[in-house]
Enzyme design. Structure first.
Site, PDB file in Angstrom:
ATOM      1  CE  LYS A   1      -1.487   2.225   3.527  1.00  0.00           C
ATOM      2  NZ  LYS A   1      -2.154   2.929   4.647  1.00  0.00           N
ATOM      3  CG  ASN A   2       2.844   2.415   3.491  1.00  0.00           C
ATOM      4  OD1 ASN A   2       1.702   2.887   3.496  1.00  0.00           O
ATOM      5  ND2 ASN A   2       3.429   1.960   4.583  1.00  0.00           N
TER       6      ASN A   2
ATOM      7  CB  CYS B   1      -4.075   6.544  11.486  1.00  0.00           C
ATOM      8  SG  CYS B   1      -4.638   5.049  10.667  1.00  0.00           S
TER       9      CYS B   1
ATOM     10  NE  ARG C   1       0.162  10.666  10.599  1.00  0.00           N
ATOM     11  CZ  ARG C   1      -0.326   9.657   9.884  1.00  0.00           C
ATOM     12  NH1 ARG C   1       0.492   8.829   9.288  1.00  0.00           N
ATOM     13  NH2 ARG C   1      -1.620   9.483   9.769  1.00  0.00           N
TER      14      ARG C   1
ATOM     15  CG  ASP D   1       3.561   1.728   9.212  1.00  0.00           C
ATOM     16  OD1 ASP D   1       3.162   2.543  10.062  1.00  0.00           O
ATOM     17  OD2 ASP D   1       3.548   1.964   7.993  1.00  0.00           O
TER      18      ASP D   1
ATOM     19  NE  ARG E   1      -6.794   4.317   6.219  1.00  0.00           N
ATOM     20  CZ  ARG E   1      -5.734   4.674   6.938  1.00  0.00           C
ATOM     21  NH1 ARG E   1      -5.681   4.396   8.224  1.00  0.00           N
ATOM     22  NH2 ARG E   1      -4.731   5.303   6.370  1.00  0.00           N
TER      23      ARG E   1
END
Length: 430
Positions: free
Chosen positions: A22-23, A126, A131, A317, A409
């Site tokens: 995903k990233n 999230c 951030r 993560d 997600r």
């Protein structure tokens, strides 16, 4: 709202196919805004974040066609997506779209580089820390952009003639800001040198795709990346790299429950630090043809201390998942989080399963217990949600995880993959 029901106690045995990352997929999809030609991406995962970004790109004028087919007996699923953006239809990324996913903010780089302007809502995502977007703003300002925050939006404008190459050093490592600078600088006039750049494999994957599109980039994977701007980029075909976070997550699940699982379609070199920690915890992890083999000994987990750090350090993560593993260790372990200030929200939910965890600032002290017991728990963010699934697989009795939209997600077909290996996991739709 969907929930996931888990009956723990079964060892995992079989094959788990690892999806595209995903990233990596998200910035690669956004790179389609940089060219009027077609960018074709293979191995694109089917996730809520990916689907949201498809809608956002469509809003900007990207024509998207998707095809997918089941390829292998292990259940792996290949999906190819074609992106064509002949013209940018809209340089505004509205709040109602961007607020759903932080990574969608990254469109600001390609929009600014190709169109000379962008109006992008401040991001969502999230709730694991503030951030801030200051690194994005400062980096683009270094390329000559004028940036103004107004009513929750960033209004960005390139100088006449386009962005200008420059030397910029990030004050702290940021994967997202590195992605944005890579994309923006690819179409800037002159040479850009990014210092203290993120070194993650996903950054390298984006750089490789941009190079296939005609960009001139060197140094990706190191802390200094050099980009020689070009006047235009072409289309390309690129395969999204395997998801190292999904890989590490399932490896920890096997380490915690016991069993023998092959993680297919992935590469052990993508997560050296995490693999080392899993081995120190007592699992056997080895590279095999086409993937990784993990043999777990769930009743012989050793305590391991870890500190999250930018790549190649231990990934933030995987922090929640590793903490789940450590709840069953034979001794005391410590997990220190250095990336996000609010990423311990899973602690109170793990405690509901019987975990003994105390917090002191950014360090969690985990005293291993002989057994966990199933209970109703609630997901608070993407990675926290899967840590509860891992713990539930090892707990006695039934665990019910609510708010699993977080899980959707970032983890493709999780219930199916675990069930194929002997877990009792089912989704319940209310």
């Amino acid at each position: 709202m969907d929930r996931i029901r888990i009956v723990g106690g079964n060892a995992l045995n079989g094959i788990i196919p690892i999806s595209g990352a995903k990233n990596a997929a998200l910035p690669l999809m956004i790179a389609s805004l940089l060219t009027s030609d077609t960018l074709t991406l293979e191995n694109v995962p089917h996730l809520a974040d990916v689907e949201n970004l498809l809608r956002i790109l469509g809003n900007h004028g990207v024509d998207i066609s998707v095809n997918g087919r089941r390829e292998h007996q292990d259940g792996s699923y290949s999906r190819t997506v074609h992106f064509t953006c002949r013209t940018i239809a809209d340089t505004t990324a509205p709040y109602e779209l961007v607020s759903k996913m932080r990574a969608s903010f990254w469109v600001i780089g390609p929009l600014l580089a190709r169109c000379g302007q962008a109006r992008v809502s401040l991001p969502g995502g999230c709730a694991i820390g503030t951030r801030p977007v200051d690194l994005f703003i400062e980096g683009l300002q270094a390329l000559g952009a004028e940036m103004e925050i107004d009513s929750g939006y960033i209004n960005a404008k390139a100088p006449e003639g386009g962005l200008i190459g420059a030397r910029y050093t990030f004050p702290k490592v940021s994967v997202g800001a590195t992605h944005v600078m890579l994309m923006a600088a690819s179409l800037a006039r002159g040479t850009t040198v990014i210092g203290n750049a993120a070194r993650e494999p996903e950054v390298v994957d984006l750089a490789n795709c941009l190079i296939a599109m005609g960009a001139k980039i060197s140094g990706a994977g190191t802390s200094t990346i050099t980009i020689e701007g070009v006047t235009s980029l072409s289309g390309a075909r690129h395969r999204v790299l395997p998801d190292r976070i999904e890989t590490g997550t399932y490896a920890m699940a096997v380490a915690m429950t016991g069993g023998d699982v092959t993680l297919s379609g992935t590469d052990i070199s993508l997560l050296d630090t995490a693999i080392e920690a899993i081995r120190r915890a007592g699992a056997e992890v080895s590279a095999v043809e086409g993937g990784i083999r993990v043999i777990g000994h769930g009743d012989q987990i050793r305590p391991v201390d870890i500190v999250t750090e930018p790549y190649p350090g231990f990934p933030t993560d995987l922090q929640a998942q590793f903490m789940g593993l450590m709840t069953r260790a034979q001794g005391v372990s410590h997990v220190t989080e250095t990336i996000f200030e609010n990423r311990f929200m899973h602690v109170q939910e793990l405690a509901r399963l019987g975990a003994k965890i105390t917090l002191n600032g950014q360090t969690a002290r985990i005293e291993g217990v002989s057994r966990l017991r199933g209970a109703p728990v609630m997901a608070t963010d993407l990675r926290a949600s899967v840590s509860l699934v891992i713990a539930g697989l090892a707990a006695e009795g039934e665990t019910m995880v609510s708010r699993v939209y977080h899980l959707d997600r970032g983890f493709e077909r999780l219930e199916e993959k675990l069930t194929r290996c002997g877990a009792i996991v089912e989704r319940i739709s209310d």
